[in-house]
Design a protein around this motif. Structure first.
Motif, PDB file in Angstrom:
ATOM      1  N   ALA A  20     -50.543   3.996 131.079  1.00 47.65           N
ATOM      2  CA  ALA A  20     -49.236   4.502 131.350  1.00 47.65           C
ATOM      3  C   ALA A  20     -48.505   4.448 130.111  1.00 47.65           C
ATOM      4  N   ALA A  21     -47.781   5.633 129.757  1.00 52.30           N
ATOM      5  CA  ALA A  21     -46.959   5.785 128.496  1.00 52.30           C
ATOM      6  C   ALA A  21     -45.356   5.818 128.946  1.00 52.30           C
ATOM      7  N   ILE A  22     -44.525   5.374 127.687  1.00 53.43           N
ATOM      8  CA  ILE A  22     -43.216   5.772 128.072  1.00 53.43           C
ATOM      9  C   ILE A  22     -42.944   6.875 126.798  1.00 53.43           C
ATOM     10  N   ILE A  23     -42.316   7.939 127.360  1.00 53.24           N
ATOM     11  CA  ILE A  23     -41.799   9.101 126.652  1.00 53.24           C
ATOM     12  C   ILE A  23     -40.364   8.939 126.420  1.00 53.24           C
ATOM     13  N   THR A  24     -40.073   8.801 125.144  1.00 46.78           N
ATOM     14  CA  THR A  24     -38.435   8.611 124.605  1.00 46.78           C
ATOM     15  C   THR A  24     -38.181   9.955 123.929  1.00 46.78           C
ATOM     16  N   VAL A  25     -36.904  10.049 123.964  1.00 48.39           N
ATOM     17  CA  VAL A  25     -36.028  11.171 123.403  1.00 48.39           C
ATOM     18  C   VAL A  25     -34.714  10.804 122.879  1.00 48.39           C
ATOM     19  N   ASN A  26     -34.057  11.418 122.202  1.00 44.71           N
ATOM     20  CA  ASN A  26     -32.848  11.219 121.453  1.00 44.71           C
ATOM     21  C   ASN A  26     -32.182  12.871 121.194  1.00 44.71           C
ATOM     22  N   ALA A  27     -31.266  13.219 122.050  1.00 43.55           N
ATOM     23  CA  ALA A  27     -30.728  14.456 121.828  1.00 43.55           C
ATOM     24  C   ALA A  27     -29.380  14.337 121.283  1.00 43.55           C
ATOM     25  N   GLY A  28     -29.198  14.364 120.064  1.00 44.87           N
ATOM     26  CA  GLY A  28     -27.852  14.133 119.351  1.00 44.87           C
ATOM     27  C   GLY A  28     -27.187  13.015 120.062  1.00 44.87           C
ATOM     28  N   GLY A  29     -27.769  11.917 120.035  1.00 44.69           N
ATOM     29  CA  GLY A  29     -27.329  10.682 120.506  1.00 44.69           C
ATOM     30  C   GLY A  29     -27.422  10.349 121.966  1.00 44.69           C
ATOM     31  N   LYS A  30     -27.705  11.219 122.827  1.00 42.41           N
ATOM     32  CA  LYS A  30     -28.016  11.077 124.018  1.00 42.41           C
ATOM     33  C   LYS A  30     -29.638  10.626 124.170  1.00 42.41           C
ATOM     34  N   LYS A  31     -29.812   9.486 124.511  1.00 44.15           N
ATOM     35  CA  LYS A  31     -31.077   8.739 124.662  1.00 44.15           C
ATOM     36  C   LYS A  31     -31.692   8.649 126.158  1.00 44.15           C
ATOM     37  N   ASN A  32     -33.098   8.899 126.278  1.00 46.06           N
ATOM     38  CA  ASN A  32     -33.533   8.756 127.384  1.00 46.06           C
ATOM     39  C   ASN A  32     -34.840   8.387 127.431  1.00 46.06           C
ATOM     40  N   ALA A  33     -35.608   7.982 128.458  1.00 46.51           N
ATOM     41  CA  ALA A  33     -37.054   7.287 128.447  1.00 46.51           C
ATOM     42  C   ALA A  33     -37.500   7.631 129.887  1.00 46.51           C
ATOM     43  N   MET A  34     -38.871   8.305 129.961  1.00 48.94           N
ATOM     44  CA  MET A  34     -39.628   8.266 131.363  1.00 48.94           C
ATOM     45  C   MET A  34     -40.806   7.792 131.218  1.00 48.94           C
ATOM     46  N   ALA A  35     -41.466   7.605 132.411  1.00 47.31           N
ATOM     47  CA  ALA A  35     -42.849   7.157 132.277  1.00 47.31           C
ATOM     48  C   ALA A  35     -43.702   8.341 132.409  1.00 47.31           C
ATOM     49  N   ALA A  36     -44.959   8.295 131.822  1.00 45.83           N
ATOM     50  CA  ALA A  36     -46.000   9.319 131.841  1.00 45.83           C
ATOM     51  C   ALA A  36     -47.417   8.984 132.072  1.00 45.83           C
ATOM     52  N   ALA A  37     -48.049   9.711 132.975  1.00 41.68           N
ATOM     53  CA  ALA A  37     -49.502   8.980 133.116  1.00 41.68           C
ATOM     54  C   ALA A  37     -50.160  10.408 132.416  1.00 41.68           C
ATOM     55  N   TRP A  38     -49.619  11.612 132.537  1.00 48.07           N
ATOM     56  CA  TRP A  38     -50.440  12.753 132.205  1.00 48.07           C
ATOM     57  C   TRP A  38     -50.248  12.888 130.529  1.00 48.07           C
ATOM     58  N   HIS A  39     -51.012  12.406 130.011  1.00 44.98           N
ATOM     59  CA  HIS A  39     -50.802  12.626 128.350  1.00 44.98           C
ATOM     60  C   HIS A  39     -52.288  12.407 127.674  1.00 44.98           C
ATOM     61  N   SER A  40     -52.420  12.968 126.485  1.00 44.80           N
ATOM     62  CA  SER A  40     -53.479  13.034 125.897  1.00 44.80           C
ATOM     63  C   SER A  40     -53.342  13.294 124.234  1.00 44.80           C
ATOM     64  N   ALA A  41     -54.314  13.017 123.468  1.00 44.94           N
ATOM     65  CA  ALA A  41     -54.341  13.265 122.185  1.00 44.94           C
ATOM     66  C   ALA A  41     -54.910  14.756 122.347  1.00 44.94           C
ATOM     67  N   VAL A  42     -54.900  15.451 121.302  1.00 45.98           N
ATOM     68  CA  VAL A  42     -55.260  16.889 121.215  1.00 45.98           C
ATOM     69  C   VAL A  42     -55.838  17.104 120.259  1.00 45.98           C
ATOM     70  N   SER A  43     -55.669  16.836 119.069  1.00 44.57           N
ATOM     71  CA  SER A  43     -56.202  17.235 117.790  1.00 44.57           C
ATOM     72  C   SER A  43     -55.971  16.003 116.707  1.00 44.57           C
ATOM     73  N   PHE A  44     -57.111  15.779 115.944  1.00 40.41           N
ATOM     74  CA  PHE A  44     -57.001  14.746 114.767  1.00 40.41           C
ATOM     75  C   PHE A  44     -56.167  15.489 113.395  1.00 40.41           C
ATOM     76  N   GLU A  45     -56.850  16.765 113.311  1.00 40.97           N
ATOM     77  CA  GLU A  45     -55.998  17.401 112.118  1.00 40.97           C
ATOM     78  C   GLU A  45     -55.516  18.790 112.382  1.00 40.97           C
ATOM     79  N   PRO A  46     -54.311  18.956 112.762  1.00 44.15           N
ATOM     80  CA  PRO A  46     -53.357  17.922 112.246  1.00 44.15           C
ATOM     81  C   PRO A  46     -53.201  17.011 113.475  1.00 44.15           C
ATOM     82  N   PRO A  47     -52.620  15.811 113.428  1.00 43.65           N
ATOM     83  CA  PRO A  47     -52.760  14.945 114.522  1.00 43.65           C
ATOM     84  C   PRO A  47     -51.560  15.532 115.614  1.00 43.65           C
ATOM     85  N   LEU A  48     -52.302  15.935 116.822  1.00 44.88           N
ATOM     86  CA  LEU A  48     -51.384  16.425 117.738  1.00 44.88           C
ATOM     87  C   LEU A  48     -51.438  15.547 119.093  1.00 44.88           C
TER      88      LEU A  48
END
Ligand SMILES: Cc1cc2nc3c(=O)[nH]c(=O)nc-3n(C[C@H](O)[C@H](O)[C@H](O)COP(=O)(O)O)c2cc1C
Length: 192
Positions: A20-48
């Motif tokens: 389980a991951a928690i995705i966070t964001v801040n758009a001009g001071g408006k902060k939020n967080a959500m849970a995410a199960a569908w996530h993955s590393a994509v690349s080492f170089e560059p790290p994605l």
């Protein structure tokens, strides 16, 4: 093992658990967080790093504005936080205030870094592409925050020191036991 073969896919929880991951964001001071199960590393170089987010999530809208997101991993002992941010709508509540979410200073972006996280990635949005009812959002990891004392000398999680929060689907959570850890060298096993 008796298997059934069907065409109706349903929620396809069969391949879980997911960390389980928690995705966070801040758009001009408006902060939020959500849970995410569908996530993955994509690349080492560059790290994605990629996350699949439904466009109706407030978090998605804020990521589209701010072009950055955080990926936070919290221990099982605070797994309730995953259910809290995953069960509430940031358009209606200030999740940071309501759930008393403590933060730490980000390094390269303005995304919230959760104090409870044992690892957090700051990601700058690179690309997003719609697949079905979700958007695969890919960011470049520009800073990493991690608790060194819960890692082994190899940099892997030490399950005696940190229990990861795993999501089984269907609102069920579990963790991993250090007694199940096995060392299997791929070079040895690939030659067998
Ligand atoms: C354990 C768990 C995992 C989730 N995984 C995802 C996911 O990978 N992608 C997604 O779009 N929503 C996922 N959700 C749903 C969102 O976290 C949920 O809809 C949340 O309320 C969105 O908040 P927001 O609208 O404030 O952004 C998950 C929820 C839970 C509880």
């Amino acid at each position: 093992m008796f298997k059934v073969s069907v065409e109706s896919v349903g929620d396809f929880y069969q391949h879980y658990p997911k960390v389980a991951a928690i995705i966070t964001v801040n758009a001009g001071g408006k902060k939020n967080a959500m849970a995410a199960a569908w996530h993955s590393a994509v690349s080492f170089e560059p790290p994605l790093y990629g996350v699949s987010i439904a466009p109706k999530r407030f978090t998605y809208q804020l990521i589209a504005q701010s072009k950055a997101f955080g990926v936070n991993f919290v221990p099982f002992e605070v797994v309730e936080l995953v259910a809290s941010v995953g069960g509430s709508d940031g358009k209606e509540v200030d999740k940071f205030g309501k759930f008393g979410i403590a933060e730490e200073q980000p390094l390269k972006t303005s995304v919230p870094i959760l104090r409870d996280a044992y690892t957090a990635y700051e990601c700058e949005l690179l690309d997003s592409r719609t697949y079905g009812d979700h958007v695969w959002v890919v960011g470049e990891i520009v800073a990493v925050h991690f608790a060194q004392d819960v890692l082994t000398a190899k940099g892997t999680l030490d399950l005696d020191k940190l229990k990861p929060a795993l999501y089984l689907g269907g609102e069920l959570y579990a963790t991993a036991d250090s007694r199940s850890v096995r060392f299997l060298d791929r070079r040895t096993y690939g030659r067998r």
